[in-house]
Design a protein around this motif. Sequence first.
Motif, PDB file in Angstrom:
ATOM      1  N   UNK A 128     -28.187  23.449 -22.593  1.00  0.00           N
ATOM      2  CA  UNK A 128     -27.307  24.184 -23.489  1.00  0.00           C
ATOM      3  C   UNK A 128     -26.589  25.284 -22.710  1.00  0.00           C
ATOM      4  N   UNK A 129     -25.368  25.591 -23.095  1.00  0.00           N
ATOM      5  CA  UNK A 129     -24.612  26.668 -22.471  1.00  0.00           C
ATOM      6  C   UNK A 129     -25.106  28.010 -23.018  1.00  0.00           C
ATOM      7  N   UNK A 130     -24.829  29.116 -22.319  1.00  0.00           N
ATOM      8  CA  UNK A 130     -25.201  30.434 -22.854  1.00  0.00           C
ATOM      9  C   UNK A 130     -24.622  30.677 -24.251  1.00  0.00           C
ATOM     10  N   UNK A 131     -23.377  30.233 -24.491  1.00  0.00           N
ATOM     11  CA  UNK A 131     -22.788  30.415 -25.823  1.00  0.00           C
ATOM     12  C   UNK A 131     -23.555  29.608 -26.874  1.00  0.00           C
ATOM     13  N   UNK A 132     -23.965  28.392 -26.524  1.00  0.00           N
ATOM     14  CA  UNK A 132     -24.740  27.588 -27.476  1.00  0.00           C
ATOM     15  C   UNK A 132     -26.092  28.225 -27.762  1.00  0.00           C
TER      16      UNK A 132
END
Length: 295
Positions: free
Chosen positions: A245-249
């Motif tokens: 997962x990305x930091x934003x996710x």
Amino acid sequence: MTTPRLPRAADRLLREVAGPYELLGVRSQDRAGQPSVWEVVDGRGRRLFAKRHKNTLMHERETAAYRLLAPALGEGRAPSLLAADAPALLVVTTALPGTPVISTALSTAEEQEVYRQAGQLLATIHAQPTAGAPVGEYLPWAQERERALARARDARLSNEDVEVLAEATRADPPLSALAYCHGDFGPRNWIVRRDGDWLALGVIDFERGHVEAPARRDLMRVTLQLTPHRPDLRSAFTAGYGRDLTPKERAACRAWAAIDCPAALRWALDHHRDEEVLGYARTVLDLLRDPNPVA
């Protein structure tokens, strides 16, 4: 003892699809305690399920998912829709062989394989076209937050816990691309079957399937409710999903977990203090207290 019987509309739909059948039992009930899912076996030995939805929205979501999602998962990975009756809110589906993961004894290696395959299934679901799919409810974040905090007070959370949720929802979650989502992706709806040393995972119950941000439910559920204390299972899931997962996710998952937590508590209390769901809510509250989260 009275032998359970199906409602007339469900009996008619089953007979149209399967001919004579034998009722094996009631497999689920609604909040009022009324049967909503029945398992039967037909004259050819096929196990089938008849399901009555709570409302039109859930019926439309599930029937759409059987048309748009289930075929993409592959043979034996999801039930097949055999019949639907919209006015009666009924469907008849095939049964997946196997048992729900939540009630199946698995070794550590088997758990990891289950989560790897779960990641693969979810990646396939999220990759499907959204054209023609039901779209989820979208409220302004301030309204989502206000509703969640009201539910937290209604569930009699402590002032400290309410403040934890208030802080976690103070800022809007980062936006992300929308995808076709399952909506209730977890061990209750994962069906595992063994073939010797090989495991195969399937998924059922698509009545909450719709288009939304994956972090809203699907990814939030796996990362914050199911695997926060099992990094091995999270790694297995992301390996199957195809990426981390990305930091934003991750930030969006935390915000949506805070929104979901009071609703989960209320649901659990309304369903005889369901310990599984209560455990998810307690886990989320503990994670949200951490000022330096890893999830």
